[in-house]
Design a protein around this motif. Sequence first.
Motif, PDB file in Angstrom:
ATOM      1  N   ILE A  83       6.188   5.730  -1.597  1.00 13.88           N
ATOM      2  CA  ILE A  83       5.622   5.222  -0.313  1.00 13.88           C
ATOM      3  C   ILE A  83       5.452   3.848  -0.354  1.00 13.88           C
ATOM      4  N   LEU A  84       4.831   3.206  -1.545  1.00 16.14           N
ATOM      5  CA  LEU A  84       4.912   2.018  -1.683  1.00 16.14           C
ATOM      6  C   LEU A  84       6.071   1.122  -1.637  1.00 16.14           C
ATOM      7  N   ARG A  85       7.439   1.579  -2.183  1.00 14.63           N
ATOM      8  CA  ARG A  85       8.576   0.960  -1.991  1.00 14.63           C
ATOM      9  C   ARG A  85       9.085   1.140  -0.588  1.00 14.63           C
ATOM     10  N   VAL A  86       8.878   2.210   0.058  1.00 18.91           N
ATOM     11  CA  VAL A  86       9.332   2.161   1.580  1.00 18.91           C
ATOM     12  C   VAL A  86       8.578   0.957   2.447  1.00 18.91           C
ATOM     13  N   LEU A  87       7.079   0.894   1.999  1.00 17.38           N
ATOM     14  CA  LEU A  87       6.134  -0.351   2.613  1.00 17.38           C
ATOM     15  C   LEU A  87       6.871  -1.615   2.135  1.00 17.38           C
ATOM     16  N   GLU A  88       7.419  -1.687   1.165  1.00 14.57           N
ATOM     17  CA  GLU A  88       7.952  -3.108   0.502  1.00 14.57           C
ATOM     18  C   GLU A  88       8.975  -3.499   1.265  1.00 14.57           C
ATOM     19  N   ASP A  89       9.707  -2.410   1.571  1.00 16.71           N
ATOM     20  CA  ASP A  89      11.050  -2.565   2.213  1.00 16.71           C
ATOM     21  C   ASP A  89      10.825  -3.096   3.743  1.00 16.71           C
ATOM     22  N   LEU A  90       9.517  -2.654   4.205  1.00 18.19           N
ATOM     23  CA  LEU A  90       9.186  -2.779   5.683  1.00 18.19           C
ATOM     24  C   LEU A  90       8.541  -4.459   5.733  1.00 18.19           C
ATOM     25  N   GLY A  91       8.599  -5.112   4.569  1.00 18.43           N
ATOM     26  CA  GLY A  91       7.916  -6.281   4.727  1.00 18.43           C
ATOM     27  C   GLY A  91       6.529  -6.559   4.260  1.00 18.43           C
ATOM     28  N   PHE A  92       6.025  -5.382   3.829  1.00 22.23           N
ATOM     29  CA  PHE A  92       4.700  -5.450   3.063  1.00 22.23           C
ATOM     30  C   PHE A  92       4.519  -6.328   1.562  1.00 22.23           C
ATOM     31  N   GLU A  93       3.632  -6.905   1.626  1.00 29.34           N
ATOM     32  CA  GLU A  93       3.402  -7.413   0.231  1.00 29.34           C
ATOM     33  C   GLU A  93       2.751  -6.192  -0.592  1.00 29.34           C
ATOM     34  N   THR A  94       3.394  -5.667  -1.708  1.00 28.42           N
ATOM     35  CA  THR A  94       2.720  -4.429  -2.230  1.00 28.42           C
ATOM     36  C   THR A  94       2.239  -4.456  -3.743  1.00 28.42           C
ATOM     37  N   VAL A  95       0.970  -3.988  -4.121  1.00 31.87           N
ATOM     38  CA  VAL A  95       0.423  -4.313  -5.301  1.00 31.87           C
ATOM     39  C   VAL A  95       0.003  -2.765  -5.703  1.00 31.87           C
ATOM     40  N   ASP A  96       0.333  -2.488  -6.829  1.00 34.77           N
ATOM     41  CA  ASP A  96       0.307  -1.004  -7.331  1.00 34.77           C
ATOM     42  C   ASP A  96      -0.719  -1.108  -8.588  1.00 34.77           C
ATOM     43  N   ASN A  97      -1.772  -0.144  -8.390  1.00 31.05           N
ATOM     44  CA  ASN A  97      -3.031  -0.137  -9.155  1.00 31.05           C
ATOM     45  C   ASN A  97      -3.631  -1.418  -9.775  1.00 31.05           C
ATOM     46  N   PRO A  98      -4.002  -2.276  -8.805  1.00 28.39           N
ATOM     47  CA  PRO A  98      -4.839  -3.408  -9.032  1.00 28.39           C
ATOM     48  C   PRO A  98      -6.418  -2.867  -9.392  1.00 28.39           C
ATOM     49  N   PRO A  99      -7.043  -3.426 -10.358  1.00 26.03           N
ATOM     50  CA  PRO A  99      -8.225  -3.335 -10.363  1.00 26.03           C
ATOM     51  C   PRO A  99      -9.195  -3.273  -9.110  1.00 26.03           C
ATOM     52  N   LEU A 100     -10.044  -2.091  -9.030  1.00 27.53           N
ATOM     53  CA  LEU A 100     -10.608  -1.825  -7.792  1.00 27.53           C
ATOM     54  C   LEU A 100     -11.475  -3.082  -7.313  1.00 27.53           C
ATOM     55  N   ALA A 101     -11.873  -3.831  -8.341  1.00 25.89           N
ATOM     56  CA  ALA A 101     -12.823  -4.907  -8.229  1.00 25.89           C
ATOM     57  C   ALA A 101     -12.167  -6.110  -7.429  1.00 25.89           C
TER      58      ALA A 101
END
Length: 341
Positions: free
Chosen positions: A27-45
């Motif tokens: 899902i994140l890869r599809v969003l990245e292809d749509l032009g979203f900046e994607t960040v996987d597993n950032p610290p919740l803080a």
Amino acid sequence: MTPPEASHTARPFVLVTGLSGAGKASILRVLEDLGFETVDNPPLAILDSLVEEGEGPLAAGIDARTRGFDAIEVLTTLDRIRNRDGIAPTLVFATAEEDVLLRRYTETRRRHPMAPGGPLGARVLDGIRMEAALLTPLRDAADLLLDTSALPLPELRRLIEARFRPDGAPGLSLHIQSFAFPKGLPREADLVFDLRFLANPHYIPALKPMTGRDAPVAEYVAADPDFPAFWTRLVGFIEPLLPRYVAEGKKYLTIAVGCTGGRHRSIFVAEKLAAHLRQQGWRVDLAHRELAQTNDISGPPTTGAPPSASRSDPPVISEKVAPSPSMPPSVSMNFSMNSKS
């Protein structure tokens, strides 16, 4: 009826979570292809600061492995983000059946994050169940719940693109899907219509190998004496609903039409309904579930006169909503309403 224009001034923020192995990374890869900046597993803080400091569409993936993970804290953070002006957050939850997740881990030989160091088998299942319990609050609060148990990757991509593509189209994205009732209802369906009352081309030898995209099948189904009245009431029922869904803020609506085999009547009606709603100005995606599962690559529709014979399906037992008094007696419709927008 022309759909109202939607506002696209708010900056999209998609928070993707779900069970390990259910497709969060896809899902994140599809969003990245749509032009979203994607960040996987950032610290919740740092989730607040990621949203505050960015400018374009943003997507972040979190799960039980995320540093400082706590489901209630995730929801609290998301509530803070929702209260900010100019931000349009969406919580997406990916899930799948236990046996599907277990098979995926067995096939890939990967270790489940909640069962580190354990052998494949029971320990993996224990990890799946532990993670599911941990993520239950997020699943319950999700704006979009995606069950990928029987969802091919191209169909998952289509669903994400239809929901989040920034193309300036009307705010409500419609997905019309044909399916076969014996193989189960589409999990994402909002409205379900039962077409098994129509004459079935399956029993006509010349039509059986064709699909509802072929002209002889389409003409045969349309020649059913009950079809014209059904079609008039079908579009008369759906059209007034769509602007009301828009007014309520619903972004995505799936209309499922089913028959017994999912290859003739439902395909014809799905194609016809999609074409009709596109003519009304709505953004419509179309999929035929049973053709996708059998890798059907039928060519262009053929032409020919409809056979004169007519035969309906043998009785199929199912729970149905009683037909409306305004519907012909032979017309029955199933409705499945999903309250998530």
